[in-house]
Enzyme design. Structure first.
Site, PDB file in Angstrom:
ATOM      1  N   TYR A 169      -3.622  -9.950 -48.193  1.00  0.00           N
ATOM      2  CA  TYR A 169      -3.664 -10.865 -49.337  1.00  0.00           C
ATOM      3  C   TYR A 169      -4.595 -12.029 -49.021  1.00  0.00           C
ATOM      4  O   TYR A 169      -4.590 -12.537 -47.895  1.00  0.00           O
ATOM      5  CB  TYR A 169      -2.262 -11.428 -49.631  1.00  0.00           C
ATOM      6  CG  TYR A 169      -1.680 -10.852 -50.895  1.00  0.00           C
ATOM      7  CD1 TYR A 169      -2.360 -10.963 -52.102  1.00  0.00           C
ATOM      8  CD2 TYR A 169      -0.458 -10.184 -50.888  1.00  0.00           C
ATOM      9  CE1 TYR A 169      -1.843 -10.423 -53.259  1.00  0.00           C
ATOM     10  CE2 TYR A 169       0.072  -9.647 -52.045  1.00  0.00           C
ATOM     11  CZ  TYR A 169      -0.631  -9.764 -53.240  1.00  0.00           C
ATOM     12  OH  TYR A 169      -0.126  -9.240 -54.385  1.00  0.00           O
ATOM     13  N   GLU A 228      -5.679 -14.625 -51.877  1.00  0.00           N
ATOM     14  CA  GLU A 228      -6.008 -15.374 -53.095  1.00  0.00           C
ATOM     15  C   GLU A 228      -6.858 -16.597 -52.760  1.00  0.00           C
ATOM     16  O   GLU A 228      -6.554 -17.321 -51.800  1.00  0.00           O
ATOM     17  CB  GLU A 228      -4.733 -15.844 -53.800  1.00  0.00           C
ATOM     18  CG  GLU A 228      -4.363 -14.953 -54.955  1.00  0.00           C
ATOM     19  CD  GLU A 228      -3.014 -14.322 -54.775  1.00  0.00           C
ATOM     20  OE1 GLU A 228      -2.740 -13.892 -53.625  1.00  0.00           O
ATOM     21  OE2 GLU A 228      -2.260 -14.269 -55.757  1.00  0.00           O
ATOM     22  N   ASP A 235     -24.849  -7.372 -69.348  1.00  0.00           N
ATOM     23  CA  ASP A 235     -23.963  -6.448 -68.635  1.00  0.00           C
ATOM     24  C   ASP A 235     -24.818  -5.262 -68.219  1.00  0.00           C
ATOM     25  O   ASP A 235     -25.127  -4.389 -69.032  1.00  0.00           O
ATOM     26  CB  ASP A 235     -22.822  -6.016 -69.564  1.00  0.00           C
ATOM     27  CG  ASP A 235     -21.894  -4.990 -68.915  1.00  0.00           C
ATOM     28  OD1 ASP A 235     -22.258  -4.450 -67.853  1.00  0.00           O
ATOM     29  OD2 ASP A 235     -20.821  -4.719 -69.489  1.00  0.00           O
ATOM     30  N   THR A 293     -20.786  -3.431 -62.989  1.00  0.00           N
ATOM     31  CA  THR A 293     -19.904  -2.656 -62.128  1.00  0.00           C
ATOM     32  C   THR A 293     -20.721  -2.252 -60.909  1.00  0.00           C
ATOM     33  O   THR A 293     -21.955  -2.302 -60.926  1.00  0.00           O
ATOM     34  CB  THR A 293     -19.386  -1.393 -62.844  1.00  0.00           C
ATOM     35  OG1 THR A 293     -20.485  -0.717 -63.448  1.00  0.00           O
ATOM     36  CG2 THR A 293     -18.352  -1.739 -63.894  1.00  0.00           C
ATOM     37  N   LYS A 315     -21.741   2.641 -60.584  1.00  0.00           N
ATOM     38  CA  LYS A 315     -22.553   3.556 -61.403  1.00  0.00           C
ATOM     39  C   LYS A 315     -23.878   3.804 -60.664  1.00  0.00           C
ATOM     40  O   LYS A 315     -23.842   4.338 -59.559  1.00  0.00           O
ATOM     41  CB  LYS A 315     -22.718   2.962 -62.805  1.00  0.00           C
ATOM     42  CG  LYS A 315     -21.351   2.826 -63.530  1.00  0.00           C
ATOM     43  CD  LYS A 315     -21.523   2.393 -64.961  1.00  0.00           C
ATOM     44  CE  LYS A 315     -20.201   2.379 -65.712  1.00  0.00           C
ATOM     45  NZ  LYS A 315     -19.496   1.088 -65.619  1.00  0.00           N
ATOM     46  N   ARG A 332     -15.721   1.685 -56.989  1.00  0.00           N
ATOM     47  CA  ARG A 332     -15.313   1.044 -58.245  1.00  0.00           C
ATOM     48  C   ARG A 332     -15.128  -0.440 -57.983  1.00  0.00           C
ATOM     49  O   ARG A 332     -14.518  -0.833 -56.988  1.00  0.00           O
ATOM     50  CB  ARG A 332     -13.994   1.634 -58.743  1.00  0.00           C
ATOM     51  CG  ARG A 332     -14.216   2.942 -59.332  1.00  0.00           C
ATOM     52  CD  ARG A 332     -13.099   3.667 -59.956  1.00  0.00           C
ATOM     53  NE  ARG A 332     -13.740   4.895 -60.331  1.00  0.00           N
ATOM     54  CZ  ARG A 332     -14.509   5.022 -61.406  1.00  0.00           C
ATOM     55  NH1 ARG A 332     -14.622   4.059 -62.280  1.00  0.00           N
ATOM     56  NH2 ARG A 332     -15.140   6.157 -61.633  1.00  0.00           N
TER      57      ARG A 332
HETATM   58  N1  DSN Z   1     -16.608   4.147 -68.720  1.00  0.00           N
HETATM   59  C1  DSN Z   1     -17.925   3.587 -68.656  1.00  0.00           C
HETATM   60  C2  DSN Z   1     -18.954   4.582 -69.015  1.00  0.00           C
HETATM   61  O1  DSN Z   1     -18.699   5.759 -68.856  1.00  0.00           O
HETATM   62  O2  DSN Z   1     -20.024   4.217 -69.438  1.00  0.00           O
HETATM   63  C3  DSN Z   1     -18.018   2.354 -69.450  1.00  0.00           C
HETATM   64  O3  DSN Z   1     -16.996   1.502 -69.045  1.00  0.00           O
END
Ligand code: DSN
Length: 422
Positions: A46, A48, A191, A217, A220, A226
């Site tokens: 932990y 925080e 984004d 994110t 990707k 993640r």
């Molecule tokens: N789930 C993502 C995507 O597949 O583009 C978006 O959050």
């Protein structure tokens, strides 16, 4: 592992990934190092707060981990402040709203069914329920309608404008968006979740220094675990002090939105894995990877258009293709199923001005990030285009689809997942 039930399921999923072609454009295959960090004892801790200002003892080592992740992100994206604690993309975006707007304020984003994201103001999402969400769209040609956006901005004067997409195959013009946001003094939020890996590779323009806040994110095209990060410039953060909503105060506003605003303890194993991925993304090999993703997507787009497929915007500049199957008399769901049986994973998706409902849309969305991680290039895209066409045409014939699946399984043996031998 003692839990045989879970172990078998993990192994089954690894086999599914190994033996098929993962073409969901938001997915990728992480390195063994990323997986090692994710599976580490850092998950037990932990912490925080932020490095040097925690609410728990024993944080001296996780402080170093978080600082390393922050420093690597700053260097990679060329930004002065980074928060690496968001649990994933939706919480990251939620933190931006929390930092920069109050419930009831007007906000703007690309409508989900035109390629946006739920958190960009969808009516049934918190962003559409708690804020006065005005949604912009693409034009009939599938390209972002910048002129239409400018008109909406002048009319509605949003406090913040989200720009980014989950199903948009073209370059985003950040400078034009800056001018549009400046029409009413709105905060511009980029984004870049889908394209972050392309941005660091130089295969897509960066919004850093143009947008006020950049979220992404990390799992990707960036090829990490993640998770998500939020980036901005401004005065050094002082998360212990309240701050007015000015551009100079963005670092403090963002940090306070994450904690105490929205989150509790950071996921330190995830932070470490993000740090590993950021290091990997700073190599010349990753730059080449980013450009190859785009070359592969373009090549695949050309081969599919030659076969009569109707691509939204007639092609792609990035990692993904959006195919309108109306002219093939096929629903997106049927194509997703046929391709799945053939060992090719894609997802059904709305296309701009879709005449079908969102859960049963006219299109499919597919991309090349995971295939490119496995080392596939243009030659392989020729073969894959052929299988995609054959599988869609063979919809309903399980025997033909099983035959393609067998061929795919043989083909991918030459392209192991990261860290595996062929
Ligand atoms: N789930 C993502 C995507 O597949 O583009 C978006 O959050």
């Amino acid at each position: 592992m003692n839990d045989k039930e879970i172990e078998e399921l993990i192994q089954a999923e690894v086999r599914r990934q190994r033996e098929g072609l993962e073409m969901i454009p938001s997915e990728n295959h992480t390195s063994k190092d990323v997986l090692a960090a994710l599976g580490s004892r850092l998950t037990d801790k932990y912490s925080e707060g932020y490095p040097g200002m925690r609410y728990y003892g024993g944080c001296e080592i996780v402080d170093k981990v978080e600082n390393l992740a922050r420093d690597r992100a700053k260097a990679l994206f060329g930004v002065s402040h980074v928060n690496v604690q968001p649990y994933s993309g939706s919480p990251a975006n939620m933190a931006v709203y929390f930092a920069l707007a109050d419930p009831g304020d007007t906000v703007m984003g690309l409508e989900l069914f035109y390629g946006g994201h739920m958190t960009h103001g969808l009516k049934v999402n918190f962003s559409g329920k708690w804020f006065n969400s005005v949604q912009y769209r693409t034009g009939r040609d599938g390209y972002l309608d910048y002129d239409g956006m400018a008109e909406l901005v002048k009319e509605h004067k949003p406090k913040l404008i989200f720009v980014g997409a989950t199903a948009y195959p073209r370059i985003i013009d950040w400078q034009r968006l800056r001018e549009i946001a400046d029409l009413c003094g709105a905060f511009l939020v980029a984004d870049i979740s889908h394209i972050a890996g392309l941005v660091v590779a130089g295969a897509h323009p960066s919004p850093v220094g143009i947008a006020d806040v950049v979220t992404t994110t990390t799992h990707k095209t960036l090829r990490g675990p993640r998770g998500a990060i939020i980036m901005c410039n401004g005065n050094p953060s002082n998360p212990l002090k309240k701050a007015d909503r000015t551009r100079e105060n963005l670092p403090t506003l963002i940090d306070r939105a994450i904690i105490p605003g929205l989150q509790g303890g950071p996921h330190n194993h995830q932070t470490a894995a993000i740090a590993v991925a950021l290091r990997e993304a700073s190599t010349p090999e990753f730059k080449e990877y980013g450009h190859q993703i785009v070359r592969n997507a373009r090549h695949l787009a050309d081969r599919l258009m030659e076969r009569g497929y109707d691509l939204v915007t007639s092609g792609t500049d990035n990692h993904l293709l959006l195919i309108d199957l109306t002219n093939k008399n096929m629903r997106g769901a049927d194509a997703e199923k046929a391709l799945g049986l053939a060992g090719i994973t894609v997802n059904k998706n709305t296309v701009p001005f879709d005449t079908r409902p969102p859960f049963d849309p006219s299109g499919i969305r597919l991309g090349t990030p995971a295939l490119t991680t496995r080392g596939m290039k243009e030659t392989e895209m020729d073969q894959i285009a052929d299988w995609i066409d054959k599988a869609i045409s063979a919809h309903g014939s399980d025997a033909k689809l099983t035959e393609i699946r067998g061929a795919v399984k043989e083909f991918v043996k030459a392209f192991p997942l990261p860290g595996e031998d062929n």
